[in-house]
Design an enzyme around this catalytic site. Structure first.
Site, PDB file in Angstrom:
ATOM      1  N   TYR A  69       0.870  -1.038  -0.165  1.00 43.69           N
ATOM      2  CA  TYR A  69      -0.253   0.241   0.002  1.00 43.69           C
ATOM      3  C   TYR A  69       0.896   1.732  -0.123  1.00 43.69           C
ATOM      4  O   TYR A  69       1.220   1.786   0.896  1.00 43.69           O
ATOM      5  CB  TYR A  69      -1.352  -0.111   1.051  1.00 43.69           C
ATOM      6  CG  TYR A  69      -2.191  -1.059   1.415  1.00 43.69           C
ATOM      7  CD1 TYR A  69      -2.567  -1.647   0.283  1.00 43.69           C
ATOM      8  CD2 TYR A  69      -2.308  -1.011   2.100  1.00 43.69           C
ATOM      9  CE1 TYR A  69      -3.607  -2.250   0.484  1.00 43.69           C
ATOM     10  CE2 TYR A  69      -3.897  -1.918   2.633  1.00 43.69           C
ATOM     11  CZ  TYR A  69      -4.270  -2.572   1.781  1.00 43.69           C
ATOM     12  OH  TYR A  69      -4.775  -3.633   1.333  1.00 43.69           O
ATOM     13  N   PHE A 218     -13.958  -4.179   0.135  1.00 45.12           N
ATOM     14  CA  PHE A 218     -14.827  -3.722  -0.992  1.00 45.12           C
ATOM     15  C   PHE A 218     -16.143  -3.957  -0.578  1.00 45.12           C
ATOM     16  O   PHE A 218     -16.953  -3.452  -1.588  1.00 45.12           O
ATOM     17  CB  PHE A 218     -14.215  -4.007  -2.458  1.00 45.12           C
ATOM     18  CG  PHE A 218     -13.244  -3.930  -2.742  1.00 45.12           C
ATOM     19  CD1 PHE A 218     -11.712  -2.766  -2.625  1.00 45.12           C
ATOM     20  CD2 PHE A 218     -12.715  -5.065  -3.374  1.00 45.12           C
ATOM     21  CE1 PHE A 218     -11.080  -2.488  -3.245  1.00 45.12           C
ATOM     22  CE2 PHE A 218     -11.371  -4.833  -3.990  1.00 45.12           C
ATOM     23  CZ  PHE A 218     -10.580  -3.119  -3.670  1.00 45.12           C
ATOM     24  N   GLY A 222     -17.607  -2.174  -3.998  1.00 48.43           N
ATOM     25  CA  GLY A 222     -18.639  -3.044  -4.034  1.00 48.43           C
ATOM     26  C   GLY A 222     -17.455  -2.935  -5.729  1.00 48.43           C
ATOM     27  O   GLY A 222     -16.430  -3.480  -5.684  1.00 48.43           O
TER      28      GLY A 222
END
Length: 302
Positions: A69, A218, A222
């Site tokens: 990340y 998510f 989504g």
């Protein structure tokens, strides 16, 4: 002196092995920039640090991160270290390995013997002598294959004291069974949210039967995944949001949390207002009718 206000406790808690965490945690991916994995606009460093500290004040004691990340000028692990070290005793930091990125940002996937290097990279960046939880993140292309070599390598690092608990991510039910035959698994971290398939739901329910945490990622975004939630959310979600005076993200988080007491949420943001909204979602209770409406197959616009 602690200044925690514990807004997360309204959603309850669950266990990651012998560690108890509040069910609303925090995902660190979006701390690094508006486009987390490229050269997009970086987050303001001090704002990201303040968001992390505020999350802990609000009761977050489960942070999900990864050494990969990072954006052009920000690293999530280093921001966590700067913001929160020395770490609160009850703070659980979960990371993940198998994917990696070289210094230029190019992706690569580790061989089993390279997992120790990935674990040590997380240890250095976080300033820890061991990792609370490491998830083995399975490549999409390997979901029909064995994960025994990679998970076995992590189990050896657990036995060596570098890792306290193990989880698996982006996996199938068969891979969960395979991993549990090698070493204890405390969580499954898979994509899950409104519109999930019956197969996805079956795995969530299986985790509940086994007493394992199920950690959706998510849940808000989504299909948008790293890009974030789509602007054209379904009318069903919008109707429920209007009825509760809530945001679309809060409805999606509330729905996720009501899928079972073993389901944890790790919404991520670099925005302090969004953080407050995410934390408040734990108090939002959807009716059985609303849950059913949102669980039914969601219509898509032509």
């Amino acid at each position: 002196m602690s200044t925690r206000t514990d807004t997360t406790t309204t959603a309850g808690s669950w266990r990651l092995g012998d560690l108890t965490v509040n069910r609303i945690g925090f995902g660190a991916m979006r701390l690094t920039g508006t486009a987390p994995f490229d050269h997009g606009v970086p987050r303001d460093r001090e704002q990201s640090i303040s968001v992390l500290r505020r999350a802990v004040e609000l009761g977050v004691n489960h942070i999900d991160t990864a050494a990969f990340y990072f954006s052009a000028t920000r690293s999530a692990n280093e921001l966590i270290n700067r913001a929160l070290a020395p770490y609160p005793e009850d703070l659980v930091i979960a990371t993940k390995v198998w994917p990696g990125r070289d210094p230029s940002g190019a992706w690569w996937w580790a061989a089993p013997e390279q997992l120790r290097g990935q674990v040590e990279e997380n240890l250095r960046q976080l300033g820890r002598d061991h990792l609370d939880l490491v998830n083995l993140r399975v490549p999409p292309s390997r979901q029909a294959e064995s994960i025994s070599e990679h998970f076995g390598a992590l189990a050896e690092l657990r036995d060596a004291g570098l890792i306290r608990h193990l989880g698996i991510s982006n996996v199938t039910a068969r891979q969960l069974t395979e991993a549990r035959a090698i070493a204890p698994v405390v969580c499954v971290q898979n994509p899950y949210g409104i519109g999930a398939t019956s197969e996805d739901r079956a795995l969530l329910e299986r985790c509940g039967e086994l007493g394992l945490a199920f950690v959706p990622f998510f849940a808000i975004a989504g299909p948008g995944r790293e890009a974030g939630p789509a602007s054209d959310d379904s009318e069903e979600v919008r109707a429920v949001a209007r009825a509760h005076g809530a945001s679309l993200a809060q409805v999606r988080l509330a729905w996720t949390l009501q899928q079972g007491p073993h389901v944890l949420a790790i919404p991520g943001t670099g925005d302090p207002d969004h953080l407050a909204q995410n934390m408040a979602a734990g108090a939002l209770r959807l009716s059985k009718e609303e849950l059913a409406r949102l669980t039914a197959p969601q219509p898509t616009d032509a």
